[in-house]
Design an enzyme around this catalytic site. Structure first.
Site, PDB file in Angstrom:
ATOM      1  N   ASP A 281       0.872  -1.169   0.000  1.00  0.00           N
ATOM      2  CA  ASP A 281       0.000   0.000   0.000  1.00  0.00           C
ATOM      3  C   ASP A 281       0.918   1.232   0.000  1.00  0.00           C
ATOM      4  OD1 ASP A 281      -3.164   0.738   1.660  1.00  0.00           O
ATOM      5  OD2 ASP A 281      -2.079   1.722   0.028  1.00  0.00           O
TER       6      ASP A 281
HETATM    7  C1  GLC Z   1      -4.258   4.391  -0.396  1.00  0.00           C
HETATM    8  C2  GLC Z   1      -5.141   3.268   0.112  1.00  0.00           C
HETATM    9  C3  GLC Z   1      -5.261   2.128  -0.836  1.00  0.00           C
HETATM   10  C4  GLC Z   1      -5.172   2.644  -2.256  1.00  0.00           C
HETATM   11  C5  GLC Z   1      -3.756   3.157  -2.451  1.00  0.00           C
HETATM   12  C6  GLC Z   1      -3.547   3.756  -3.846  1.00  0.00           C
HETATM   13  O1  GLC Z   1      -3.504   4.916   0.649  1.00  0.00           O
HETATM   14  O2  GLC Z   1      -4.824   2.737   1.378  1.00  0.00           O
HETATM   15  O3  GLC Z   1      -6.506   1.477  -0.565  1.00  0.00           O
HETATM   16  O4  GLC Z   1      -5.460   1.616  -3.184  1.00  0.00           O
HETATM   17  O5  GLC Z   1      -3.384   4.095  -1.464  1.00  0.00           O
HETATM   18  O6  GLC Z   1      -4.335   4.892  -3.985  1.00  0.00           O
END
Ligand code: GLC
Length: 738
Positions: A281
């Protein structure tokens, strides 16, 4: 007559599938052989585009140079047929000419926004949910994007956590079924089709159990709870063929998920034999320093790659860390190769090596985006997501003969809030607010009045007088209260989940006029609104319903669609009860609120029970459950019980009922919940129509993880319960597993 495919064809299909796999593996080998170490590491590196950044931005002016130098394998937040083509062209200038994959958070619709996932879960309509993901995939793929960071399959029992809006609620069975449906919807007939995108099961794992409902907070739970409650939806995603996984920000029992070998290698890639790849993430690899798990980025990179985190989203740890780690012999090249192989496999499966621009076609994008068919699908999903909580004095459905309707409340004319927190590609055109939806419905037949009454979250009651005056002129008042689009979602935890500001005071002021009042609560999470629930005659929970929100609400208010939603999460009376969920464990002392029982597991100041229970939702009609019959009351482990009963629509409207099957294992080597959802069916019946409904109970439905985390069923006594809600059981029967 069931038609069977000729054996040759079946073998041919299976052979061609494995032959296809073997062909791709050979191609991967040939590409891998030609790559330098830096180019391999580049494939494990992902940066964001700057337009829709969805996390803390690290400024990097030379992204295009990095792409040209082969330092990137993927970009997120780059979208559009034209834009993706332009960036892909830069990638084609690199030495290896390995195409980029473009990822985006298409959580509930792309250009046509669908209801938030928690709202969709309230429909309990798996086919509709799959179709919603299908529509989102078509629009996303047509916009040059290959990969959605969805479905979010985190079980969540704590409405203080703002990300409950992205998931399917508190129940493992319902959440697993929905996870499967969403992955199937996104990936359609398989990667390589121009209307399919890679799904991404997230956030692995147990992110929804953040202590105190505070986002990104630590998670601490027994392995038993992890396996029993939080992992099954991820396994369902694997079974559905999810192309990718995303790990989570939280620590789990002291280990950051991103650095958890247990989660990513032992379970996902080991026990589950997962062949896709895991993306971190946003920044989570580097955040292991802040967690106190890595001393610096180089160690973070080492811990993450060893734990099975294949691609680094925006933490800039793998680049340059991994090259040095390999040189210092701290990370074997084999680990890098395995991760690169996983990424290249998806690029081959998407057909990007054959044609890097195949998804970036402006003509196809214009045809697909925002089509009438897509909007109709969003409308249908929205209608099915609405939950009728109360309808006394038959205020609903509204009569077409009403002369004046007053729309009152801060969300009455809102379009943007209806799109929810995670909608990323909607445009301002043609978003339907509640007011506009009613206008579309009544035309000039009924006069619509409007007053905002108050803001969503401030304390001013200056607008109340005008709102009361408007209400007094109307035959019925429809109130629109709840949360702004950014009051639930990522990093939107709330310790107080009452309806914000003075909105409930506005409801009281309007209620005092004596006019018939319908309250629509529009929010991304369960909210607390006890006074309204006790005093207002008609209440609907309409969540955030997306592009067609107003049309869906109008159709349900007027009965063109009879509401059929059931709550996918428990609604507490007070934050002090949280976590509160329906499948709780019994207690040694009585968990009841009577004063005579001194030693009771109960609060002195309020009932244990929720305000609205998991599985609860009303209809404009009524249903009767009778004639329960079971094929056996004793079964051996390899036998099944057929359960049947008669469901009758005893009201005057056709309608759908979600009949729910709950089971209780009365005594076991690990205490079992007082009830667990084990099956459900959504049944449409005309007024007066009856139907025999059948469920099958087999050993799988009786199984659980024992003390050794071994899955299986134990002989003993069980109770089956069939209900219209978890707290409204209509039929029950005991039976025994021998
Ligand atoms: C965000 C979220 C995740 C998302 C990623 C890309 O912080 O936690 O769910 O897919 O970053 O945007």
């Amino acid at each position: 007559m069931k038609r069977y495919l000729p054996l040759a064809l079946i073998l041919g299909i299976s052979l061609s599938a494995s032959a296809q796999d073997k062909k791709i593996e050979k191609k991967i080998d040939s590409v891998l052989k030609l790559m330098t170490l830096d180019e391999k590491i580049g494939q494990l590196n992902q940066y964001t585009g700057d337009r829709d950044a969805t996390g803390p931005i690290t400024n990097n002016p030379n992204k295009l140079k990095d792409i040209r130098d082969g330092k990137l394998g993927s970009m997120l937040n780059v979208r559009g047929a034209k834009e993706t083509r332009e960036v892909q062209e830069v990638a084609m200038q690199s030495r290896m000419k390995i195409p980029l994959i473009f990822g985006l958070d298409v959580i509930h619709g792309y250009r046509v926004t669908f209801p938030i996932p928690l709202a969709e879960a309230a429909s309990w309509d798996l086919a509709e949910i799959e179709n919603g993901a299908r529509v989102a995939a078509r629009e996303t793929a047509a916009s040059g994007v290959h990969w959605t960071f969805a479905p979010m399959v985190d079980i969540a029992r704590d409405p203080r956590w703002g990300r409950v809006m992205e998931g399917a609620g508190e129940d493992t069975y319902l959440g697993s079924k929905i996870a499967f449906a969403r992955v199937k919807g996104f990936q359609g007939k398989g990667l390589g089709n121009l209307d399919a995108v890679m799904a991404c099961a997230k956030h692995f794992a147990a992110y929804g159990a953040a202590i105190a409902g505070r986002d990104y907070n630590a998670v601490d739970m027994s392995e038993h709870t992890l396996w029993e409650t939080y992992l099954p939806p991820f396994k369902a995603a694997v079974d559905a063929g999810a192309a990718t996984f995303m790990n989570s920000f939280n620590t789990l029992n002291g280990i950051p998920a991103t650095g958890s070998r247990y989660l990513q290698r032992d379970i996902l890639k080991g026990q589950w034999k997962y062949q896709g790849f895991v993306v971190s993430d946003w920044g989570s690899i580097g955040e292991m320093i802040a967690h106190g798990y890595a001393k610096d980025k180089e160690q973070a990179a080492e811990l993450a790659i060893k734990a099975g985190s294949d691609m680094d989203m925006e933490s800039r740890s793998y680049l340059p860390g991994l090259a040095k780690l390999v040189a210092d012999k701290k990370v074997p090249i084999a680990l890098i190769d395995d991760a690169v192989r996983r990424v290249l496999r998806k690029k081959f499966e998407l057909g990007l090596f054959d044609d890097p621009y195949r998804f970036s076609d402006v003509a196809r994008q214009e045809k697909e985006i925002n089509s009438a068919e897509n909007r109709k699908a969003s409308l249908t999903m929205a209608e099915k997501s609405i939950v009728l909580l109360k309808n006394e004095k038959e205020i609903l459905p509204l009569s077409k003969n009403l002369k004046k309707i007053a729309v009152i409340g801060p969300l009455g004319k809102s379009e943007k809030d209806m799109q929810g927190f995670w909608s990323i590609a909607w445009e301002k055109d043609n978003l339907i607010s509640l007011y506009q939806g009613l206008k579309n419905k009544v035309g000039n037949q009924t006069e619509l009045l409007y007053a905002k009454g108050c803001e969503l979250a401030d304390s001013s009651k200056a607008g109340f007088a005008e709102a009361v005056a408007v209400a007094k002129q109307a035959d019925v008042v429809v109130m629109a209260v709840g949360e702004a689009f950014d009051m639930s979602g990522e990093a939107k935890s709330r310790a107080n989940i009452h309806i914000p500001g003075v909105q409930e005071d506005l409801i009281k002021a309007i209620q005092a006029t004596g006019k018939p009042v319908v309250v629509l609560v529009m929010a991304g999470r369960p909210l607390i609104f006890n006074w309204t629930a006790d005093n207002v005659s008609a209440i609907m929970y309409t969540w955030w319903l997306g592009s067609e929100a107003g049309n869906a609400m109008a159709n349900v208010l007027y009965g063109n669609y009879n509401p059929s939603g059931k709550l996918p999460m428990t609604f507490p009376r007070d934050e002090g009860q949280i976590p509160l969920y329906y499948n709780y464990l019994s207690t040694g002392r009585p968990a009841k609120n009577d004063k005579d029982t001194r030693y009771r597991s109960a609060y002195l100041d309020m009932p244990n029970s929720p305000k609205f229970a998991f599985g609860y939702g009303l209809s404009y009609t009524t249903f009767d459950y009778t004639d329960l019959a079971v094929s056996k009351t004793q079964i051996k482990p390899d036998e099944k019980i057929t359960v049947s009963f008669t469901l009758k629509n005893t009201g005057k409207y056709a309608g759908e009922e979600v009949v729910q099957l709950y089971l209780q294992d009365k005594f076991a080597s690990v205490v079992r919940p007082v009830k667990e959802l084990k099956d459900f069916q959504k049944v449409m019946l005309k007024a007066g129509e009856s139907k025999t409904i059948t469920f099958t109970i087999d050993k799988e439905k009786l199984s659980f993880y024992n003390q050794q985390l071994k899955w299986g069923a134990e002989a003993g006594d069980f109770k089956l319960m069939i209900g219209t809600a978890s707290n409204n059981i209509k039929l029950e029967k005991d039976f025994t597993l021998l």
